[in-house]
Motif scaffolding. Structure first.
Motif, PDB file in Angstrom:
ATOM      1  N   GLN A 337       0.704  -1.053   0.009  1.00  0.00           N
ATOM      2  CA  GLN A 337      -0.016   0.044  -0.099  1.00  0.00           C
ATOM      3  C   GLN A 337       0.799   1.429  -0.155  1.00  0.00           C
ATOM      4  O   GLN A 337       0.282   2.322  -0.656  1.00  0.00           O
ATOM      5  N   ASN A 338       1.964   1.253   0.691  1.00  0.00           N
ATOM      6  CA  ASN A 338       2.783   2.367   0.535  1.00  0.00           C
ATOM      7  C   ASN A 338       3.248   3.114  -0.616  1.00  0.00           C
ATOM      8  O   ASN A 338       3.827   1.906  -1.311  1.00  0.00           O
ATOM      9  N   GLU A 339       3.466   4.130  -0.734  1.00  0.00           N
ATOM     10  CA  GLU A 339       4.163   4.694  -1.966  1.00  0.00           C
ATOM     11  C   GLU A 339       5.570   4.758  -1.879  1.00  0.00           C
ATOM     12  O   GLU A 339       6.247   4.884  -2.928  1.00  0.00           O
ATOM     13  N   ASN A 340       5.984   4.987  -0.515  1.00  0.00           N
ATOM     14  CA  ASN A 340       7.454   5.322  -0.708  1.00  0.00           C
ATOM     15  C   ASN A 340       8.083   4.613   0.661  1.00  0.00           C
ATOM     16  O   ASN A 340       7.374   4.397   1.604  1.00  0.00           O
ATOM     17  N   ALA A 341       8.987   3.820   0.503  1.00  0.00           N
ATOM     18  CA  ALA A 341       9.774   3.162   1.671  1.00  0.00           C
ATOM     19  C   ALA A 341      10.493   3.878   2.760  1.00  0.00           C
ATOM     20  O   ALA A 341      10.737   3.539   3.834  1.00  0.00           O
ATOM     21  N   PHE A 342      10.931   5.145   2.077  1.00  0.00           N
ATOM     22  CA  PHE A 342      12.051   6.185   2.829  1.00  0.00           C
ATOM     23  C   PHE A 342      11.181   6.686   4.016  1.00  0.00           C
ATOM     24  O   PHE A 342      11.454   7.140   4.900  1.00  0.00           O
ATOM     25  N   TYR A 343      10.093   7.405   3.479  1.00  0.00           N
ATOM     26  CA  TYR A 343       9.032   8.231   4.229  1.00  0.00           C
ATOM     27  C   TYR A 343       7.731   7.798   4.375  1.00  0.00           C
ATOM     28  O   TYR A 343       7.268   7.082   3.418  1.00  0.00           O
ATOM     29  N   ASN A 344       7.267   8.082   5.461  1.00  0.00           N
ATOM     30  CA  ASN A 344       5.857   7.589   5.835  1.00  0.00           C
ATOM     31  C   ASN A 344       4.947   8.710   5.320  1.00  0.00           C
ATOM     32  O   ASN A 344       5.432   9.964   4.555  1.00  0.00           O
ATOM     33  N   ASP A 345       3.732   8.682   5.305  1.00  0.00           N
ATOM     34  CA  ASP A 345       2.781   9.522   4.606  1.00  0.00           C
ATOM     35  C   ASP A 345       2.548  10.793   5.066  1.00  0.00           C
ATOM     36  O   ASP A 345       2.113  11.666   4.824  1.00  0.00           O
ATOM     37  N   ARG A 346       3.282  10.942   6.242  1.00  0.00           N
ATOM     38  CA  ARG A 346       3.657  12.333   6.953  1.00  0.00           C
ATOM     39  C   ARG A 346       4.828  13.126   6.498  1.00  0.00           C
ATOM     40  O   ARG A 346       4.936  13.998   6.966  1.00  0.00           O
ATOM     41  N   GLY A 347       5.720  12.316   5.579  1.00  0.00           N
ATOM     42  CA  GLY A 347       6.643  12.880   5.331  1.00  0.00           C
ATOM     43  C   GLY A 347       7.974  12.735   6.241  1.00  0.00           C
ATOM     44  O   GLY A 347       9.214  13.290   6.237  1.00  0.00           O
ATOM     45  N   TYR A 348       7.674  11.934   7.260  1.00  0.00           N
ATOM     46  CA  TYR A 348       8.867  11.316   8.085  1.00  0.00           C
ATOM     47  C   TYR A 348       9.924  10.371   7.790  1.00  0.00           C
ATOM     48  O   TYR A 348       9.280   9.504   6.997  1.00  0.00           O
ATOM     49  N   LEU A 349      10.960  10.437   7.796  1.00  0.00           N
ATOM     50  CA  LEU A 349      11.835   9.219   7.692  1.00  0.00           C
ATOM     51  C   LEU A 349      11.649   7.916   8.518  1.00  0.00           C
ATOM     52  O   LEU A 349      11.495   8.219   9.684  1.00  0.00           O
ATOM     53  N   ARG A 350      11.257   6.810   7.681  1.00  0.00           N
ATOM     54  CA  ARG A 350      11.105   5.492   8.649  1.00  0.00           C
ATOM     55  C   ARG A 350      12.489   5.218   9.046  1.00  0.00           C
ATOM     56  O   ARG A 350      13.189   4.929   8.422  1.00  0.00           O
ATOM     57  N   PHE A 407      12.157  -1.073  -4.260  1.00  0.00           N
ATOM     58  CA  PHE A 407      11.838   0.448  -4.524  1.00  0.00           C
ATOM     59  C   PHE A 407      13.248   1.202  -4.877  1.00  0.00           C
ATOM     60  O   PHE A 407      14.214   0.512  -5.076  1.00  0.00           O
ATOM     61  N   ASP A 408      12.799   2.284  -5.281  1.00  0.00           N
ATOM     62  CA  ASP A 408      13.919   3.110  -6.176  1.00  0.00           C
ATOM     63  C   ASP A 408      14.955   3.348  -5.033  1.00  0.00           C
ATOM     64  O   ASP A 408      14.850   3.866  -4.143  1.00  0.00           O
ATOM     65  N   PRO A 409      16.343   2.949  -5.586  1.00  0.00           N
ATOM     66  CA  PRO A 409      17.447   2.992  -4.565  1.00  0.00           C
ATOM     67  C   PRO A 409      17.646   4.588  -4.080  1.00  0.00           C
ATOM     68  O   PRO A 409      18.322   4.640  -3.164  1.00  0.00           O
ATOM     69  N   VAL A 410      17.145   5.365  -4.667  1.00  0.00           N
ATOM     70  CA  VAL A 410      17.434   7.059  -4.395  1.00  0.00           C
ATOM     71  C   VAL A 410      16.362   7.584  -3.868  1.00  0.00           C
ATOM     72  O   VAL A 410      16.480   8.288  -2.681  1.00  0.00           O
ATOM     73  N   THR A 411      15.120   7.365  -4.383  1.00  0.00           N
ATOM     74  CA  THR A 411      14.138   8.075  -4.017  1.00  0.00           C
ATOM     75  C   THR A 411      13.254   7.224  -2.915  1.00  0.00           C
ATOM     76  O   THR A 411      12.317   7.786  -2.008  1.00  0.00           O
ATOM     77  N   GLY A 412      13.246   5.841  -2.882  1.00  0.00           N
ATOM     78  CA  GLY A 412      12.522   5.198  -2.032  1.00  0.00           C
ATOM     79  C   GLY A 412      10.987   4.841  -2.667  1.00  0.00           C
ATOM     80  O   GLY A 412      10.335   4.070  -1.990  1.00  0.00           O
TER      81      GLY A 412
END
Length: 510
Positions: A337-350, A407-412
């Motif tokens: 479901q998540n769009e990005n592995a590095f950042y959560n839906d609130r923009g915080y680093l995971r 996931f993308d190695p740079v953007t996540g």
């Protein structure tokens, strides 16, 4: 601007001191040669890793990059002749963990070391036998300077402790050799029970131990050196069980002992080649009733996966702190479901790791950045690290012959098509979709322990697995899943405890 601030900044500029929050920087260049003794074994193609650490110990090549005190730079080189002295300046095509490059190294004292990764065909990781390294050089970056390094050391081959109860096992795997079209070998070490050699006609039960991430068959050495364990193991109180320490090495990091589109048929190699051969060679009973599997962390996941995927091959697993058993909670990432592995839906680093009080240690982005440096493809896909190995096992093979990155190695950014392929290895999904057939074969075989403050957030997925198992019917699962409050990763794991519980089960079967 306030006149006092203006005057202060002017004075700082005149004196050469930077303002608060800034740091003077220096350019470094490198001159790297190959020692005469190393020239015969030097491979002209490889990946050069340069380490800068602010601390002398451990060696820079072993330093953690997650505390801000060590930095790694990586770059591939080809046709590097042994007699050639490689001159390196601060160009921009290095993959690195720092925000700065060799043209702008923050001032300070560093210990510098280089590693030449030339042995990828033999092993997947950097600090492994056959690779060359330099001794560490201390520098102070108070001026532009040339750093001279020379490859003078070779990482030695592994060896087992010399002990009468220790055996080394190796065999060529026909199925892996055929799959890779080159000779592929399986390795293991064997810990014999104290009565083995005095009872030549006796057959024994067996425990297959799976290591934490990247663990090798040589981990038996730490047990042999453990006086408390060996005093117990050689006593009359110890179980008469053979332990086989499986090897975690695979083409993309840990092989996870399962079939994969990228690493090959490691599950088949284990169950149809290594197990039959080793059980014949070491007088093992050779029946599923006398065969068990255990491990912690990666070993916890693999032992559980082997019991679930080959339910009639093993008679019980002891799984401690297993890797994520549901990819809806892949640590803190929902790969579906998540769009990005590095950042959560609130923009915080995971975060990827925490202490048992919840304080983050490092993020997934930091982890991937480090693996990108290690990977010969300049990405974590070929790093031999934790995410690289997960990705190799769970993802499909790409058109370039490498695993498709989840996931993308740079953007996540998460690759949803790859995520669909991961479902095949989602242990919760596998168990739920096969329960009517699988459930009866698992009765009395599942033993799991998890710290409820697991350092890698693995308790989240296990809570979902536990909830499912508690609500099973036809049959009702009798899985033993224990959570311990305020305990971290693998903190309750014990070889002695596992062996004792296996013996208890054997006694109950009689």
């Amino acid at each position: 601007m306030n006149i006092k601030i203006f005057l202060l900044l002017s004075l700082l500029a005149i004196s050469g001191i930077t303002a608060v929050g800034q740091q003077e920087a220096t350019a470094l260049t490198f001159s790297i040669s190959v020692n005469d003794e190393m020239k015969a074994s030097f491979n002209p193609d490889g990946r050069l890793l340069i380490y800068l650490s602010k601390t002398e110990k451990p060696e820079p090549r072993y330093s953690s990059v997650f505390d801000g005190k060590a930095f790694i730079f990586g770059k591939n080189f080809h046709n590097w002749k042994p007699n050639e002295i490689k001159e390196i300046s601060g160009d921009n095509d290095w993959i690195k963990t720092s925000e700065w490059d060799f043209n702008s190294v923050p001032q300070g004292t560093y210990y510098v070391q280089a590693l030449w990764v030339q042995n990828r065909d033999a092993e997947s990781r950097s600090n492994t036998p056959g690779n060359l390294y330099t001794t560490a050089v201390e520098i102070n970056t108070n001026k532009t300077q040339l750093v001279k390094l020379s490859f003078s050391e070779t990482i030695p081959e592994r060896k087992l402790e010399d002990h009468e109860l220790v055996e080394y096992f190796e065999m060529e795997s026909p199925v892996l050799t055929d799959w890779w079209n080159k000779s592929m070998h399986l390795k293991a070490s064997v810990l014999l029970p104290s009565g083995y050699k005095n009872n030549p006609d006796k057959k024994y039960p067996v425990r297959y131990n799976v290591a934490g991430y990247g663990g090798r068959y040589t981990r038996i050495n730490s047990l042999i050196k453990n006086e408390e364990f060996m005093s117990w193991w050689t006593s009359e109180d110890a179980p008469q069980i053979i332990t086989v320490f499986l090897d975690g090495e695979g083409p993309f990091g840990d092989c996870y002992q399962l079939d994969s589109e990228n690493s090959g048929p490691y599950g088949e190699a284990l169950t149809k080649e290594l197990i039959p051969q080793i059980e014949k060679q070491y007088r093992i009973e050779g029946t599923a009733k006398s065969r068990f599997v255990d491990g912690c962390s990666t070993g916890g996941w693999v032992s559980l996966a082997l019991q679930l995927i080959y339910p009639e091959t093993f008679n019980g697993c002891w799984s401690y702190s297993p890797d994520p058993v549901s990819f809806a909670k892949m640590q803190l990432v929902n790969v579906y479901q998540n769009e990005n592995a590095f950042y959560n839906d609130r923009g915080y680093l995971r975060p990827s790791m925490r202490d048992i009080y919840g304080e983050p240690r490092f993020s997934i982005k930091q982890e991937i950045t480090a693996e990108n440096v290690e990977g010969y493809s300049n990405t974590y896909v070929t790093s031999g690290g934790q995410w690289g190995a997960w990705n190799a096992l769970y993802s499909p093979k790409g058109k370039d012959g490498l695993p498709v990155p989840i996931f993308d190695p740079v953007t996540g950014a998460v690759n949803k098509e790859a995520a669909e392929h991961w479902e095949k290895y989602d242990l919760l999904k596998h168990t739920a979709s096969n329960w009517p057939e699988l459930g009866p074969k698992l009765q009395g075989k599942i033993n799991i322990w998890m710290g409820d403050m697991d350092n890698f957030y693995l308790n989240n997925a296990m809570r979902d697995f536990d909830e499912y198992m508690k609500n099973t019917t036809n049959p009702k699962s009798d899985a033993q899943i224990e959570f311990t409050p305020m305990k971290g990763h693998c903190s309750n794991y014990s070889h002695k405890k596992v062996l004792t519980e296996i013996q208890q089960k054997l006694d109950e079967m009689e």
